[in-house]
Design a protein around this motif. Structure first.
Motif, short mmCIF file in Angstrom:
data_model
loop_
_atom_site.label_atom_id
_atom_site.label_comp_id
_atom_site.label_asym_id
_atom_site.label_seq_id
_atom_site.Cartn_x
_atom_site.Cartn_y
_atom_site.Cartn_z
N ILE A 54 34.22 31.52 33.46
CA ILE A 54 34.59 32.91 33.18
C ILE A 54 35.87 32.94 32.35
CG2 ILE A 54 35.26 35.13 34.21
CD1 ILE A 54 33.77 34.35 36.72
N ASP A 55 35.95 33.88 31.43
CA ASP A 55 37.22 34.19 30.76
C ASP A 55 38.02 35.08 31.70
OD1 ASP A 55 39.31 35.25 29.28
OD2 ASP A 55 38.13 35.49 27.46
N PRO A 56 39.13 34.60 32.27
CA PRO A 56 39.86 35.39 33.28
C PRO A 56 40.37 36.73 32.76
CG PRO A 56 40.63 33.11 33.23
CD PRO A 56 39.77 33.30 32.03
N ALA A 57 40.69 36.81 31.47
CA ALA A 57 41.29 38.02 30.93
C ALA A 57 40.28 39.14 30.71
CB ALA A 57 41.99 37.70 29.61
N THR A 58 39.00 38.80 30.53
CA THR A 58 37.99 39.82 30.22
C THR A 58 36.87 39.89 31.25
OG1 THR A 58 36.63 38.31 28.89
CG2 THR A 58 38.41 39.49 27.76
N GLY A 59 36.57 38.80 31.93
CA GLY A 59 35.41 38.73 32.82
C GLY A 59 34.17 38.21 32.13
N ALA A 60 34.23 37.93 30.83
CA ALA A 60 33.07 37.41 30.10
C ALA A 60 32.65 36.06 30.70
CB ALA A 60 33.41 37.24 28.63
N ILE A 61 31.36 35.90 30.96
CA ILE A 61 30.83 34.65 31.51
C ILE A 61 30.55 33.70 30.35
CG2 ILE A 61 28.91 33.61 32.77
CD1 ILE A 61 28.70 36.18 34.38
N LEU A 62 31.28 32.61 30.30
CA LEU A 62 31.19 31.66 29.20
C LEU A 62 30.09 30.63 29.40
CD1 LEU A 62 35.04 31.05 28.83
CD2 LEU A 62 33.63 32.83 27.77
N ALA A 63 29.71 30.39 30.65
CA ALA A 63 28.61 29.48 30.97
C ALA A 63 28.07 29.87 32.33
CB ALA A 63 29.08 28.02 30.98
N GLN A 75 28.70 47.79 23.04
CA GLN A 75 29.53 46.59 23.15
C GLN A 75 30.24 46.60 24.48
OE1 GLN A 75 32.26 46.05 19.89
NE2 GLN A 75 32.26 43.85 20.15
N ALA A 76 30.38 45.42 25.08
CA ALA A 76 31.00 45.32 26.39
C ALA A 76 32.46 45.74 26.33
CB ALA A 76 30.88 43.90 26.91
N GLY A 77 32.89 46.42 27.38
CA GLY A 77 34.29 46.77 27.51
C GLY A 77 34.84 46.18 28.80
N PRO A 78 35.72 45.19 28.74
CA PRO A 78 36.26 44.58 29.96
C PRO A 78 36.85 45.64 30.89
CG PRO A 78 36.93 43.34 28.02
CD PRO A 78 36.29 44.59 27.52
N GLU A 79 36.59 45.49 32.19
CA GLU A 79 37.14 46.43 33.17
C GLU A 79 37.54 45.70 34.44
OE1 GLU A 79 34.35 49.00 35.43
OE2 GLU A 79 32.83 48.29 34.00
#
Length: 473
Positions: free
Chosen positions: A169-178, A377-381
């Motif tokens: 996970i990208d800690p700053a956004t929550g995007a799952i990288l794998a 588009q995704a918006g980190p929350e």
């Protein structure tokens, strides 16, 4: 006289007419109920050939990685027949836990969760596509998953040789990288239009002892073991009774129903107890704090939450209820009935890495039409506030200390990069790791679980390191 006889004769006719009208009304009402309220069930019925033909009458949108590689697309179906387009998956086993599959009779993964968008049935997709080119085509989905990180995660699991899962996970956004699960399956084998072959393949996959259809990353829960000490340590710091240099009592009363790893010193500091993963110290903290405080902290990380979708549904991680003191002590070290998904194991580090704020994990970066026009588009929350930034900094320091040369987490260290980690590779049936890097400016957090690795439990650190290196490359 004749008029009276006629009226008498018309009575049965009127009754018959009323009966016929009532029957007609009931018939129309039943048809309406079937067509309106039973439409979903009828469309899903395997005998409904018309619905199946419609489902594969036009191409679905593509599924792409974050860096633009197409991992699922539609192609003209070979050999003619009633179905015009067939789904094709690139590197199927690698991406199966994310893409899922689309078969004649069911679907899974992103194919299921984003079906309306991919098929073009979503109202917004229909309007925008018809305005742009007059054709209601399916929209494309770009994932947050990157090729390099996903490849590293899956192949590190494969090299470990036991079932397991990885989430990065990208800690700053929550995007799952794998998001990888092993063993996996090839979705192409389920995209066939041969119903007999499809049934045989599904039966083989469902009956396989290794359960390749199970998405272990999102839908399998494990005892979190030593990784749960992040939760206990966070609760201890939040209580105001502990600092990293505070001494911890390791004398446990009453005796516990299961053996625990004892500390080398009688009263280590919290920092030292964390670094050495001392069970008796953290069990003592659990006894002092009590189950309610531990549960509150676990729930702050997302334990017990049933609302997590990425958009694939994640099985809730759980912290037990109604424990006595011995069970409370065991739960403080991630045992008893504590359960966590690999996603949650990654979320523990992600929260610490992001100053205590846990971002909502997500898999879909953007949705666009084939002509490139953007639909969403995704918006980190933020998802949870787990602790204050000061306490998150304390925990990050404790995790980084454990990975230094000679420390128990040294195997996850990367030359030239400070890594913060918590490894649980002994004393349990599974091996787990949670980590983030770089410790001073985090870009990736990872959670790893290996099932029943036996004497090779230490390889879990190598899996975590491989994924961190790939994400940082």
């Amino acid at each position: 006289m004749a008029g009276i006889r006629a009226r008498r004769l018309n009575v049965p006719l009127r009754r018959m007419a009323v009966l016929c009208a009532a029957m007609l009304f009931l018939l129309l009402a039943h048809v309406t109920v079937v067509q309106v309220f039973g439409a979903r069930e009828l469309n899903a019925d395997r005998r409904n050939e018309r619905s199946l033909i419609s489902r594969f009458a036009r191409p679905r949108g593509d599924i792409l990685t974050y860096d633009g590689a197409t991992v699922a697309r539609s192609r003209p179906a070979p050999g003619g027949g009633p179905y015009r387009f067939q789904r094709v998956y690139t590197d199927g086993e690698l991406y199966a836990p994310v893409t899922g599959y689309l078969s004649l009779f069911d679907s899974a993964g992103v194919e299921e969760a984003e079906d309306a968008v991919l098929s073009g049935d979503d109202a917004k997709v229909k309007v925008r596509s018809m305005v742009s080119d007059g054709d209601a085509a399916g929209a494309d989905i770009r994932l947050t998953v990157g090729v390099r990180t996903q490849w590293a995660a899956y192949h590190a699991l494969q090299a470990a040789g036991v079932p397991g899962a990885v989430v990065a996970i990208d800690p700053a956004t929550g995007a799952i990288l794998a998001l990888a699960s092993y063993p996996s399956y090839d979705p192409n084998t389920l995209a066939t239009f041969d119903a007999t072959r499809l049934d045989a393949t599904l039966a083989r996959l469902r009956d396989a002892p290794a359960r390749p259809l199970l998405n272990r990353a999102l839908n399998q829960v494990y005892p979190p073991g030593g990784t749960f000490k992040l939760v206990t340590a966070a609760a201890a710091l939040a209580s105001g009774e502990y600092t990293p240099t505070a001494r911890v009592n390791t004398v446990l009363r009453p005796p516990l129903p299961a053996p625990l790893a004892a500390c080398g010193r009688s009263r280590p500091t919290l920092l030292r107890a964390f670094e050495t993963s001392c069970d008796t110290a953290f069990a003592g903290i659990g006894l002092q704090l009590g189950q309610d405080i531990l549960r509150d902290q676990a729930e702050a990380f997302g334990f017990g939450a049933g609302d997590l979708r990425v958009p694939l549904e994640a099985t809730p991680s759980t912290y037990p209820q109604g424990m006595d003191r011995p069970r409370t002590a065991l739960s403080a070290v991630g045992r008893d009935q504590d359960r966590a998904t690999p996603l949650m194991i990654a979320m523990l580090s992600a929260a610490v890495a992001n100053d205590g704020v846990l971002m909502r994990p997500y898999l879909v970066e953007e949705v666009s039409l084939p002509d490139g026009s953007l639909l969403g588009q995704a918006g980190p929350e933020p998802y949870r506030t787990t602790m204050t930034p000061e306490r998150a900094h304390y925990l990050a320091t404790m995790m980084a200390t454990a990975t230094r040369a000679g420390g128990p987490g040294a195997a996850v260290a990367i030359p030239g990069v400070e890594v913060a980690a918590k490894i649980a590779a002994s004393g349990g049936e599974h091996a787990l790791a949670t980590a983030f890097a770089p410790a001073g400016a985090p870009e990736v957090a990872v959670g790893v679980v290996l099932e029943h690795p036996g004497p090779d439990a230490a390889v879990v650190a190598g899996v975590a390191r491989a994924v961190l290196e790939a994400a940082l490359a």
